[in-house]
Enzyme design. Structure first.
Site, PDB file in Angstrom:
ATOM      1  N   ASN A  24     -14.442  -1.782   7.442  1.00 50.04           N
ATOM      2  CA  ASN A  24     -14.147  -0.372   7.703  1.00 50.04           C
ATOM      3  C   ASN A  24     -14.994   0.531   6.825  1.00 50.04           C
ATOM      4  O   ASN A  24     -15.447   0.129   5.754  1.00 50.04           O
ATOM      5  CB  ASN A  24     -12.664  -0.066   7.424  1.00 50.04           C
ATOM      6  CG  ASN A  24     -11.735  -0.750   8.401  1.00 50.04           C
ATOM      7  OD1 ASN A  24     -11.819  -0.549   9.605  1.00 50.04           O
ATOM      8  ND2 ASN A  24     -10.836  -1.580   7.887  1.00 50.04           N
ATOM      9  N   ILE A  25     -15.179   1.764   7.297  1.00 55.23           N
ATOM     10  CA  ILE A  25     -15.773   2.818   6.483  1.00 55.23           C
ATOM     11  C   ILE A  25     -14.691   3.861   6.244  1.00 55.23           C
ATOM     12  O   ILE A  25     -14.048   4.331   7.185  1.00 55.23           O
ATOM     13  CB  ILE A  25     -16.988   3.477   7.160  1.00 55.23           C
ATOM     14  CG1 ILE A  25     -18.062   2.429   7.459  1.00 55.23           C
ATOM     15  CG2 ILE A  25     -17.555   4.583   6.276  1.00 55.23           C
ATOM     16  CD1 ILE A  25     -19.306   2.996   8.119  1.00 55.23           C
ATOM     17  N   GLY A  42     -22.143  -5.873  -5.790  1.00 56.55           N
ATOM     18  CA  GLY A  42     -21.825  -4.962  -4.689  1.00 56.55           C
ATOM     19  C   GLY A  42     -21.456  -3.576  -5.193  1.00 56.55           C
ATOM     20  O   GLY A  42     -20.788  -3.431  -6.230  1.00 56.55           O
ATOM     21  N   ALA A  43     -21.877  -2.548  -4.453  1.00 54.28           N
ATOM     22  CA  ALA A  43     -21.608  -1.168  -4.863  1.00 54.28           C
ATOM     23  C   ALA A  43     -20.121  -0.903  -4.996  1.00 54.28           C
ATOM     24  O   ALA A  43     -19.680  -0.220  -5.929  1.00 54.28           O
ATOM     25  CB  ALA A  43     -22.225  -0.204  -3.852  1.00 54.28           C
ATOM     26  N   ASP A  44     -19.323  -1.465  -4.089  1.00 54.31           N
ATOM     27  CA  ASP A  44     -17.874  -1.236  -4.153  1.00 54.31           C
ATOM     28  C   ASP A  44     -17.283  -1.810  -5.428  1.00 54.31           C
ATOM     29  O   ASP A  44     -16.396  -1.199  -6.054  1.00 54.31           O
ATOM     30  CB  ASP A  44     -17.180  -1.813  -2.919  1.00 54.31           C
ATOM     31  CG  ASP A  44     -17.502  -3.289  -2.670  1.00 54.31           C
ATOM     32  OD1 ASP A  44     -18.473  -3.817  -3.256  1.00 54.31           O
ATOM     33  OD2 ASP A  44     -16.774  -3.917  -1.879  1.00 54.31           O
ATOM     34  N   ARG A  45     -17.780  -2.962  -5.862  1.00 53.39           N
ATOM     35  CA  ARG A  45     -17.249  -3.600  -7.071  1.00 53.39           C
ATOM     36  C   ARG A  45     -17.610  -2.782  -8.314  1.00 53.39           C
ATOM     37  O   ARG A  45     -16.781  -2.595  -9.212  1.00 53.39           O
ATOM     38  CB  ARG A  45     -17.769  -5.030  -7.177  1.00 53.39           C
ATOM     39  CG  ARG A  45     -17.365  -5.886  -5.979  1.00 53.39           C
ATOM     40  CD  ARG A  45     -17.964  -7.267  -6.016  1.00 53.39           C
ATOM     41  NE  ARG A  45     -17.254  -8.134  -6.967  1.00 53.39           N
ATOM     42  CZ  ARG A  45     -17.563  -9.409  -7.139  1.00 53.39           C
ATOM     43  NH1 ARG A  45     -18.574  -9.948  -6.463  1.00 53.39           N
ATOM     44  NH2 ARG A  45     -16.875 -10.142  -7.990  1.00 53.39           N
ATOM     45  N   THR A  99       6.145 -23.310  14.302  1.00 55.68           N
ATOM     46  CA  THR A  99       4.707 -23.332  14.033  1.00 55.68           C
ATOM     47  C   THR A  99       4.243 -22.008  13.433  1.00 55.68           C
ATOM     48  O   THR A  99       3.479 -21.972  12.463  1.00 55.68           O
ATOM     49  CB  THR A  99       3.936 -23.619  15.327  1.00 55.68           C
ATOM     50  OG1 THR A  99       4.294 -24.913  15.811  1.00 55.68           O
ATOM     51  CG2 THR A  99       2.428 -23.562  15.102  1.00 55.68           C
TER      52      THR A  99
END
Length: 260
Positions: free
Chosen positions: A11-12, A108-111, A187
């Protein structure tokens, strides 16, 4: 007003930040082929619902782990908001933290943005867990330096792999089981227990090992769309910050303004 954009693999997230506070946030499925014009039509309608026009936005900042999506987001900023998008990690909005790992350019940029926000919000040593397409565990020391972490398959990826590989297993929704029992009678129950409690066991086990390795008191911060899913059956988290990445982008922008 600042438009902060967090472009992830699934998602953005678009968020309006006013006076340091998140005013609105919207989410759209990530599609690298989506054009600036398509984003603009969608955003225009959402801004109108807030009683706002395009002229209310005077800055745009982007963090992305999807390189192919970046160009159209930059065009969106230029064509429809009349500004050059600021890209997290790229001048003039460098990280401003130490990435103390073997390959800092691959973080990563998000991290990195999550680390900035978490350190700003919480003192001391931290473990930041982000529940996204992948689940990441990041270690942040008391000085705010990123020390490394773990990348694990996201819970939905794990479920998709299970269903794809086993012909007779049905697709189920990821949710917290109603019972604490780990012995399923159907199940579907057995699948949910395996995915849900198996994931909690992974989280708790990895956090325990990381705390031992850090060797000092550590606070665990969770973020991402699925963070609240595990609250009921685990006490692994000290705090949940649903908007950590967006908060980090806001902090980076405020630091840039203060430096001018």
């Amino acid at each position: 007003m600042l438009l902060a954009i967090d472009a992830g693999n699934t998602n953005i997230v678009f968020a309006l930040i006013e006076d340091g506070k998140i005013r609105s946030r919207w989410r759209i499925a990530t599609d690298a082929r989506r054009t600036a014009d398509e984003y603009a039509v969608w955003l225009h309608q959402l801004l109108a619902l807030e009683g706002l026009g395009r002229d209310a936005i005077d800055a745009v900042i982007v963090a992305t782990v999807v390189p192919r999506a970046l160009h159209n987001l930059e065009v969106l900023a230029q064509k429809y908001f009349g500004v050059d998008a600021l890209i997290a990690g790229r001048a003039p909005v460098e990280w401003g933290i130490t990435l103390d790992v073997a390959e800092p350019q691959s973080v990563g940029a998000d991290r990195a943005v999550n680390v900035i926000a978490a350190h700003s919000l919480h003192p001391g040593d931290l473990i930041v867990i982000d529940f996204g397409t992948a689940t990441t565990f990041d270690v942040v020391d008391y000085n705010g330096a990123y020390k490394g972490g773990i990348i694990a398959p996201g819970i939905n990826l794990s479920l998709d792999a299970l269903v794809a590989a086993a012909a007779k297993l049905p697709r189920i929704a990821i949710e917290a089981p109603e019972s604490d029992s780990v012995v399923g009678r159907t199940t579907q129950d057995q699948m949910l227990i395996g995915i849900y409690f198996g994931y909690i066991a992974m989280i708790e086990g990895l956090v325990t090992r990381m705390k031992i390795e850090v060797g000092r008191p550590v606070k665990v911060i969770a973020t991402g769309g699925l963070a609240t899913l595990f609250e009921r059956h685990s006490d692994a988290f000290d705090s949940i910050e649903p908007d950590l990445t967006i908060q980090g982008l806001g902090i980076m922008y405020d630091r840039l303004k203060a430096a001018k």
